[in-house]
Design a protein around this motif. Structure first.
Motif, short mmCIF file in Angstrom:
data_model
loop_
_atom_site.label_atom_id
_atom_site.label_comp_id
_atom_site.label_asym_id
_atom_site.label_seq_id
_atom_site.Cartn_x
_atom_site.Cartn_y
_atom_site.Cartn_z
N LYS A 87 7.50 12.52 -4.31
CA LYS A 87 8.03 11.26 -3.83
C LYS A 87 6.97 10.28 -3.41
O LYS A 87 6.97 9.78 -2.19
CB LYS A 87 8.97 11.62 -2.90
CG LYS A 87 10.04 12.19 -3.20
CD LYS A 87 11.03 12.54 -1.78
CE LYS A 87 11.74 13.93 -1.98
NZ LYS A 87 12.15 14.53 -0.81
N ASP A 88 6.07 10.02 -4.32
CA ASP A 88 4.76 9.29 -3.75
C ASP A 88 4.95 7.71 -4.46
O ASP A 88 3.84 7.26 -4.06
CB ASP A 88 3.76 9.96 -3.99
CG ASP A 88 3.47 10.07 -5.64
OD1 ASP A 88 2.56 10.98 -6.12
OD2 ASP A 88 4.38 9.47 -6.37
N SER A 89 5.81 7.19 -4.87
CA SER A 89 5.76 5.89 -5.22
C SER A 89 6.22 4.89 -4.12
O SER A 89 7.43 5.35 -3.69
CB SER A 89 6.92 5.56 -6.47
OG SER A 89 7.98 6.00 -6.29
N LYS A 90 5.47 4.18 -3.51
CA LYS A 90 5.64 3.47 -2.32
C LYS A 90 6.81 2.25 -2.71
O LYS A 90 6.34 1.46 -3.85
CB LYS A 90 4.21 2.96 -1.90
CG LYS A 90 4.09 3.61 -0.46
CD LYS A 90 2.83 2.94 0.11
CE LYS A 90 3.22 2.56 1.39
NZ LYS A 90 1.83 2.10 2.03
N GLN B 7 1.45 8.87 3.56
CA GLN B 7 0.75 8.01 2.22
C GLN B 7 0.31 6.74 2.66
O GLN B 7 0.91 6.11 3.55
CB GLN B 7 2.03 7.91 1.14
CG GLN B 7 1.80 7.18 -0.12
CD GLN B 7 2.96 7.06 -0.78
OE1 GLN B 7 3.56 6.35 -0.44
NE2 GLN B 7 3.09 7.74 -1.99
N ILE B 9 -2.05 3.20 0.32
CA ILE B 9 -2.77 2.88 -0.78
C ILE B 9 -3.87 2.19 -0.29
O ILE B 9 -4.11 1.17 0.45
CB ILE B 9 -1.81 1.81 -1.42
CG1 ILE B 9 -0.38 2.76 -2.03
CG2 ILE B 9 -2.35 1.20 -2.80
CD1 ILE B 9 0.65 2.17 -2.73
N LYS B 113 -4.72 9.67 -6.53
CA LYS B 113 -4.32 9.14 -7.79
C LYS B 113 -4.15 7.76 -7.83
O LYS B 113 -3.98 7.18 -6.98
CB LYS B 113 -3.45 10.05 -8.31
CG LYS B 113 -1.82 9.88 -7.86
CD LYS B 113 -0.98 10.70 -8.53
CE LYS B 113 0.33 10.54 -8.03
NZ LYS B 113 1.65 11.40 -8.50
N PRO B 116 0.45 3.69 -9.58
CA PRO B 116 1.06 3.41 -10.80
C PRO B 116 1.45 1.85 -10.90
O PRO B 116 1.42 1.65 -11.91
CB PRO B 116 2.51 4.30 -10.68
CG PRO B 116 2.58 4.82 -9.37
CD PRO B 116 1.34 4.72 -8.70
N VAL B 124 -3.67 5.73 -4.64
CA VAL B 124 -2.61 6.23 -3.87
C VAL B 124 -3.05 7.44 -3.04
O VAL B 124 -3.64 8.60 -3.66
CB VAL B 124 -1.14 6.69 -4.55
CG1 VAL B 124 -0.31 6.98 -3.32
CG2 VAL B 124 -0.81 5.31 -5.10
N ASN B 126 -2.17 10.52 -0.57
CA ASN B 126 -1.00 11.41 -0.01
C ASN B 126 -1.56 12.50 0.52
O ASN B 126 -2.55 13.22 -0.12
CB ASN B 126 -0.13 11.93 -1.17
CG ASN B 126 1.01 10.96 -1.52
OD1 ASN B 126 1.96 10.62 -1.02
ND2 ASN B 126 0.85 10.59 -2.93
N PHE B 193 3.87 7.55 6.77
CA PHE B 193 5.26 8.04 6.67
C PHE B 193 5.15 9.58 7.34
O PHE B 193 5.03 10.49 6.74
CB PHE B 193 5.49 8.42 5.25
CG PHE B 193 5.70 7.13 4.62
CD1 PHE B 193 7.06 6.85 4.41
CD2 PHE B 193 4.68 6.65 3.73
CE1 PHE B 193 7.44 5.63 3.93
CE2 PHE B 193 5.29 5.23 2.99
CZ PHE B 193 6.50 4.99 3.10
#
Lengths: 91, 199
Positions: A87-90, B7, B9, B113, B116, B124, B126, B193
């Motif tokens: 669940k890592d797409s922000k 998380q 970015i 990684k 996207p 990103v 995590n 988070f």
């Protein structure tokens, strides 16, 4: 560059790190590396560090960790669910 | 057991972040990491995955009430196994603490990684940490776990600012030699988070 936990190994570590970082940036990340090319500096540093690990009693702790989270299995803790970060797409 | 995850970015390419990962320490933001040693490093001839085992040496950072209970140690050790997969463009780091693990066991997984939505210029980050306190007294264990949560939170903004600034330096001076590259910062601990699950 970070020091070694064993002061007598710090210089050897620096030589190795310099070699590795150049290899990583210039070869590995560019996809043209198939072998690690820092064998000479590595051998000197490794010898120093391994004997210091045994001397200071850290080797035993590492052996235990290796049993619980083997290098072969990428350090995944045995019996633990692998973290996948699905669940890592922000946003 | 308590679980923390977060998380973030970073506005840098995965290549920049992965390269900077090897040069994190020492830096002014994470003075508790006093040494980093490479114990094993292999490149898989078939997959080209680079695997590394490292030992991180830290100055002990536990509260006095806890040291009184368990006896103090000058330094603590963390073992980390990482894999860099150039094809998938992932860097995964898994760490466990080697000292005081009869009292408190921390298993941390970190993955970097490409973002996207912006794979060329953003990465990103995590992080998940599983924290387990052992002991006969439930209240003490809860207190230790709570303290561990506090540690993660209190390191947050500092770690993030440091990592951003170091990435900036690394990126702008990537061909100017090692001296500037040495300034790397601690694994980011900003609680973006923060999940806090009591099990």
């Amino acid at each position: 560059m970070s020091a070694s936990f064993a002061p007598q190994c710090t210089e050897k570590k620096k030589s190795y790190d310099n070699c590795f970082n150049e290899w990583y940036n210039e070869k590995f990340l560019k996809g043209v590396a198939t072998v690690n090319e820092c064998e000479d500096t590595w051998r000197e540093y490794e010898e120093c560090v391994q004997s210091a690990l045994a001397e200071k009693g850290i080797k035993k702790m590492l052996d235990q960790a290796e049993k619980e989270a083997p290098f072969k299995k990428n350090g995944v803790l045995t019996g633990s669910e692998e973290v996948s970060f699905t669940k890592d797409s922000k946003n | 057991m308590k679980i923390f995850s977060q998380q973030h970015i970073f506005g840098y390419s995965w290549e920049q972040v992965s390269s900077a990962n090897w040069k994190k320490y020492p830096n002014e933001m994470s003075t508790h990491v006093i040494a980093v040693d490479v114990l094993r490093r292999e490149i898989d001839p078939e997959t080209n995955i680079l695997k590394t085992e490292r030992l991180l040496t830290c100055k002990q950072a536990v509260p006095r009430w806890l040291l009184t209970l368990v006896g103090g140690q000058e330094v603590s050790y963390v073992r980390e196994v990482s894999e860099v997969d150039l094809k998938k463009r992932t860097l995964v780091l898994r760490s466990v603490n080697l000292t005081m693990n009869n009292l408190l066991f921390v298993y941390e997984t970190v993955m970097y990684k490409p973002d996207p939505t912006n794979p060329t210029f953003a990465t990103v980050f995590n992080q998940e940490a599983q924290i387990t306190a052992f002991g006969s007294f439930k209240r003490l264990c809860n207190k230790i776990e709570e303290w561990s949560v506090d540690r993660f939170q209190s390191n947050a903004s500092l770690g993030r600012a440091g990592f951003e600034s170091v990435l900036n330096k690394v990126t702008n001076t990537v061909h100017e030699g090692e001296s500037v590259l040495e300034i790397m910062t601690e694994r980011v601990k900003e609680g973006v988070f923060l999940k806090n699950k009591a099990v």
